[in-house]
Design a protein around this motif. Sequence first.
Motif, mmCIF file in Angstrom:
data_model
loop_
_atom_site.group_PDB
_atom_site.id
_atom_site.type_symbol
_atom_site.label_atom_id
_atom_site.label_comp_id
_atom_site.label_asym_id
_atom_site.label_seq_id
_atom_site.Cartn_x
_atom_site.Cartn_y
_atom_site.Cartn_z
ATOM 1 N N ASN A 337 0.821 -1.213 0.000
ATOM 2 C CA ASN A 337 0.000 0.000 0.000
ATOM 3 C C ASN A 337 0.852 1.257 0.000
ATOM 4 O O ASN A 337 0.597 2.211 -0.738
ATOM 5 C CB ASN A 337 -0.927 0.011 1.218
ATOM 6 C CG ASN A 337 -2.053 -0.989 1.086
ATOM 7 O OD1 ASN A 337 -1.982 -1.915 0.284
ATOM 8 N ND2 ASN A 337 -3.092 -0.811 1.886
ATOM 9 N N SER A 338 1.885 1.267 0.853
ATOM 10 C CA SER A 338 2.728 2.454 0.986
ATOM 11 C C SER A 338 3.445 2.789 -0.318
ATOM 12 O O SER A 338 3.741 3.964 -0.587
ATOM 13 C CB SER A 338 3.745 2.245 2.109
ATOM 14 O OG SER A 338 4.524 1.080 1.874
ATOM 15 N N ASP A 339 3.735 1.784 -1.139
ATOM 16 C CA ASP A 339 4.392 2.030 -2.426
ATOM 17 C C ASP A 339 3.449 2.706 -3.422
ATOM 18 O O ASP A 339 3.900 3.421 -4.331
ATOM 19 C CB ASP A 339 4.894 0.713 -3.032
ATOM 20 C CG ASP A 339 5.930 0.031 -2.157
ATOM 21 O OD1 ASP A 339 6.733 0.747 -1.532
ATOM 22 O OD2 ASP A 339 5.923 -1.217 -2.080
ATOM 23 N N LEU A 340 2.153 2.488 -3.253
ATOM 24 C CA LEU A 340 1.179 2.984 -4.223
ATOM 25 C C LEU A 340 0.559 4.322 -3.831
ATOM 26 O O LEU A 340 -0.054 4.979 -4.679
ATOM 27 C CB LEU A 340 0.058 1.946 -4.391
ATOM 28 C CG LEU A 340 0.505 0.591 -4.939
ATOM 29 C CD1 LEU A 340 -0.645 -0.409 -4.872
ATOM 30 C CD2 LEU A 340 1.007 0.716 -6.379
ATOM 31 N N VAL A 341 0.709 4.726 -2.573
ATOM 32 C CA VAL A 341 0.079 5.966 -2.105
ATOM 33 C C VAL A 341 0.460 7.182 -2.949
ATOM 34 O O VAL A 341 -0.412 7.990 -3.296
ATOM 35 C CB VAL A 341 0.415 6.204 -0.617
ATOM 36 C CG1 VAL A 341 0.044 7.623 -0.192
ATOM 37 C CG2 VAL A 341 -0.328 5.201 0.261
ATOM 38 N N PRO A 342 1.737 7.372 -3.331
ATOM 39 C CA PRO A 342 2.068 8.543 -4.157
ATOM 40 C C PRO A 342 1.357 8.574 -5.505
ATOM 41 O O PRO A 342 1.277 9.630 -6.142
ATOM 42 C CB PRO A 342 3.590 8.421 -4.350
ATOM 43 C CG PRO A 342 4.056 7.592 -3.198
ATOM 44 C CD PRO A 342 2.949 6.625 -2.949
ATOM 45 N N GLN A 343 0.836 7.435 -5.956
ATOM 46 C CA GLN A 343 0.172 7.376 -7.261
ATOM 47 C C GLN A 343 -1.343 7.605 -7.180
ATOM 48 O O GLN A 343 -2.012 7.646 -8.220
ATOM 49 C CB GLN A 343 0.416 6.011 -7.907
ATOM 50 C CG GLN A 343 1.883 5.658 -8.107
ATOM 51 C CD GLN A 343 2.047 4.294 -8.758
ATOM 52 O OE1 GLN A 343 1.307 3.929 -9.667
ATOM 53 N NE2 GLN A 343 3.021 3.522 -8.296
ATOM 54 N N LEU A 344 -1.889 7.737 -5.988
ATOM 55 C CA LEU A 344 -3.353 7.829 -5.854
ATOM 56 C C LEU A 344 -3.878 9.115 -6.481
ATOM 57 O O LEU A 344 -4.775 9.080 -7.322
ATOM 58 C CB LEU A 344 -3.738 7.749 -4.376
ATOM 59 C CG LEU A 344 -3.335 6.466 -3.636
ATOM 60 C CD1 LEU A 344 -3.909 6.466 -2.229
ATOM 61 C CD2 LEU A 344 -3.791 5.223 -4.403
#
Length: 471
Positions: A337-344
């Motif tokens: 999840n933490s890897d994808l947060v900047p892409q939200l």
Amino acid sequence: MSFFLFVFLFFLCIFLNEKCRVGVNSVCEQNNKPYDAALIRGNTESVTRNSVFNCCCAAEELTSTWSWNLVVVFLGFDPSTPQKGPNSFSSMANLARNNKILLELVQRPGNNVCADCSAPEPDWASYTLGVFVCLNCSGMHRNLPSVSKVKSIRLDYWDSSLVEFMQKRGNSEAKAIFEKCVPTFFYKPRQNDCIVLKDQWIRAKYERREFTGENNRFLQIYTSEQFESPMWKKGRVNKQFLKRNFLLSQRDFTLKYFIKEDSKVPKAVISMKDLNADFQPEKIGHPHGLQISYSEDDHTRNLFVYHDDGQTVVTFFNAIRATRLAYLLRKHQTLRNSDLVPQLTSKSLKEGYMEKTGPTTRESFKKRWFTLNLTNRKLLYLKSPLDATEKGFAFIGSESHGYSVSACSGQSKRGGRWRWGIFLKTPDREYVFMCEQESEQKEWIEAFRKIISQPMTPEDYANEANLRRGK
């Protein structure tokens, strides 16, 4: 002498004390001593009614004591006489002690940034919640009188019991309580974010207590299979804001909107693949204005919406982020999840007007609105900020692949009114943009260089190849 004059003198003394702090001495030279010299302890030159004192401190930790004795001189207190009431000498001494404690507390790690937006050097505090906050967030706390009461740590009187509570609580301890269960997708506003984001973050934490773990009702709203809400949407043709019904679905990872409440067929179906949402209150002209962007037929389509209720529009925004996270987790199952947060969701790196010309030397400069995005490395240009679709774009690759930017000055010979130029070189074309102010030129060049300095990802290579084929 009034208490307000005392407060003024007290902070004047603190200011002078900070300016005049120097070494350590034990001698106090006096001239026309108006009262016991033993009271004067501090290393500064102090002007009283009748004399000038050149005083030296006996120990560094006592360098602030002189300021209180200076107040005593002006207010006419005799320390040997017992004082009573809030303006008594003992009360003033307690005020000095409490003020010193607060100033020490706010410098500790965790307390040295605002508990709500991370702005540095907060100088206000909620004495009911035990958190240190910045001036802007303190105003939002004032809107929650049943939950939070604030004071300035420098200008207001602090009772000893309140100071003791601040010592026990502090930002880190409060965060462990009020941010215990913040969902990964939930947007935590920063110092420069818009008011509605910060206001609803504060209300969610302290008023609604959404993240204390007491119940998961709000989490279920954000992550439900379907989230439905009416929004005021700007029309593509008539430019008026009309009420539309929006439906967000985690079943098929889409956002739909309908012209009427009872409509069965949506006006548009938007995939979560390239969707982005960003608050743009100034551009849209509403404090709750939200811009939704997505790809449509190789172009970027923009929707401009708002809702009069701040909680509704921020909930909608975080529901979009929750749906985006669910989509990306399905797409990238090995990532966390933490890897994808900047892409939200993302903000544009830079926006504003510049003048541009076409690829031929015959075309004159025209004023256009530009948006530079770091996520997809695109520079979009539109006729006006609220256009539904861009008129064109340029892909910004990395320096190692032939992309560069530099400044150029001087008024253009092709009809441009502005003189602060930018030269952008790409493998396919060379662009010249003109800015109205030198400061704007520097900001744009800095933004371009930030993208050019970053290496391209495999997805960036694919996007660049597709864009070239499309041209």
